[in-house]
Scaffold this motif. Structure first.
Motif, mmCIF file in Angstrom:
data_model
loop_
_atom_site.group_PDB
_atom_site.id
_atom_site.type_symbol
_atom_site.label_atom_id
_atom_site.label_comp_id
_atom_site.label_asym_id
_atom_site.label_seq_id
_atom_site.Cartn_x
_atom_site.Cartn_y
_atom_site.Cartn_z
ATOM 1 N N UNK A 226 0.832 -1.211 0.000
ATOM 2 C CA UNK A 226 0.000 0.000 0.000
ATOM 3 C C UNK A 226 0.865 1.259 0.000
ATOM 4 N N UNK A 227 1.957 1.216 0.747
ATOM 5 C CA UNK A 227 2.883 2.348 0.781
ATOM 6 C C UNK A 227 3.453 2.602 -0.606
ATOM 7 N N UNK A 228 3.847 1.533 -1.291
ATOM 8 C CA UNK A 228 4.417 1.663 -2.635
ATOM 9 C C UNK A 228 3.401 2.278 -3.584
ATOM 10 N N UNK A 229 2.162 1.818 -3.514
ATOM 11 C CA UNK A 229 1.114 2.374 -4.378
ATOM 12 C C UNK A 229 0.927 3.861 -4.103
ATOM 13 N N UNK A 230 0.938 4.244 -2.814
ATOM 14 C CA UNK A 230 0.784 5.652 -2.460
ATOM 15 C C UNK A 230 1.929 6.506 -2.963
ATOM 16 N N UNK A 231 3.146 5.996 -2.855
ATOM 17 C CA UNK A 231 4.310 6.741 -3.338
ATOM 18 C C UNK A 231 4.275 6.875 -4.859
ATOM 19 N N UNK A 232 3.825 5.842 -5.528
ATOM 20 C CA UNK A 232 3.695 5.918 -6.991
ATOM 21 C C UNK A 232 2.657 6.966 -7.369
ATOM 22 N N UNK A 233 1.584 7.037 -6.610
ATOM 23 C CA UNK A 233 0.556 8.047 -6.891
ATOM 24 C C UNK A 233 1.093 9.455 -6.628
ATOM 25 N N UNK A 234 1.910 9.596 -5.582
ATOM 26 C CA UNK A 234 2.544 10.892 -5.305
ATOM 27 C C UNK A 234 3.402 11.330 -6.485
ATOM 28 N N UNK A 235 4.201 10.422 -7.005
ATOM 29 C CA UNK A 235 5.076 10.751 -8.138
ATOM 30 C C UNK A 235 4.272 11.075 -9.382
ATOM 31 N N UNK A 236 3.173 10.352 -9.585
ATOM 32 C CA UNK A 236 2.294 10.629 -10.718
ATOM 33 C C UNK A 236 1.693 12.030 -10.597
ATOM 34 N N UNK A 237 1.206 12.374 -9.406
ATOM 35 C CA UNK A 237 0.629 13.698 -9.168
ATOM 36 C C UNK A 237 1.677 14.786 -9.416
ATOM 37 N N UNK A 238 2.888 14.516 -8.947
ATOM 38 C CA UNK A 238 3.975 15.501 -9.075
ATOM 39 C C UNK A 238 4.306 15.755 -10.537
ATOM 40 N N UNK A 239 4.366 14.682 -11.325
ATOM 41 C CA UNK A 239 4.662 14.837 -12.770
ATOM 42 C C UNK A 239 3.583 15.628 -13.476
ATOM 43 N N UNK A 240 2.332 15.362 -13.113
ATOM 44 C CA UNK A 240 1.216 16.000 -13.808
ATOM 45 C C UNK A 240 0.917 17.410 -13.316
#
Length: 242
Positions: A226-240
């Protein structure tokens, strides 16, 4: 079944409930509420509007009685109304509101009861009264009912997503870690949801507790996923957002 999506429509149904209350009391109000609103499909924001209005119209000393009767009906929409009425009572009846939240979620027989009520009471309480709420949540993290613990996860998710102060996020995350070794599905879903949201909005908190998260004896793999999924979503948000 048609879905009620307009405030103009829900106001008519709500007016009938309030009129019944002022003329005949709580029982009549509940009957109208059940027939006019809870037995229809109503968008959650409109149910929240109804709950705020009921909080204003129902006498303070009769609100919990109404909540008990709504809970007994076991309707999905009723949970939204319960969550908001209890939320509105937090300022003057903090302990009672959280006690009632715990009582109602402990009686759940399906996941959405916990999530709907937990977001609106535990989540709101955590954001607005963190110093009073965190000790309560710490105690409840050992509650015998899985539904209560799941509702804590919903509350943490809500509070973090809506801007809980970082210092309190870090404190609450330790509560999540204390529950991160369970194999109970409902707890995993609630706590995992909160952990994922924490990682998405506060990756620095995840880094702060790197050692604890990677303790194989105390933290199960599902929590780390779950932590990994959240961090991936953070990076996605940051890129966009750039």
């Amino acid at each position: 079944m048609n879905i009620v999506t307009r405030k103009s429509e829900i106001k008519i149904y709500l007016s009938n409930c309030i009129q019944a209350y002022h003329q005949k009391g709580i029982t009549a109000c509940l009957a109208e509420l059940s027939n006019q609103i809870l037995n229809r499909k109503v968008k959650f924001p409109l149910l929240e509007f109804c709950a705020h209005e009921l909080s204003r119209e129902i006498k303070e000393n009769e609100q919990i009685l109404l909540c008990d009767k709504i809970e007994a009906l076991k309707t999905e929409g009723g949970n939204v109304i319960l969550g908001i009425i209890l939320q509105n009572r937090l300022e003057d009846h903090f302990e009672e509101s959280l006690d009632k939240t715990t009582e109602y979620t402990s009686k759940a027989d399906i996941w959405y009861v916990c999530d709907i009520i937990g977001e609106r009471t535990y989540g709101y309480a955590l954001r607005h009264y963190p110093k009073k709420t965190i000790p309560v949540m710490t105690k409840l993290s050992n509650h015998p009912k899985k539904w209560v613990i799941r509702s804590l996860g919903a509350g943490v998710h809500n509070a973090v997503r809506k801007g809980l102060d970082k210092q309190h996020v870090a404190t609450v995350f330790l509560i999540l870690i204390s529950m991160a070794n369970t194999q109970e599905k409902e707890i995993r879903q609630g706590v995992g949801w909160a952990a994922k949201t924490t990682a998405r909005f506060h990756p620095d908190v995840i880094e702060q507790y790197h050692a604890e998260i990677h303790n194989q004896e105390k933290v199960a793999n599902w929590f780390r996923r779950k932590i990994i999924i959240g961090l991936e979503r953070h990076n996605y948000d940051k890129r966009n957002s750039g």
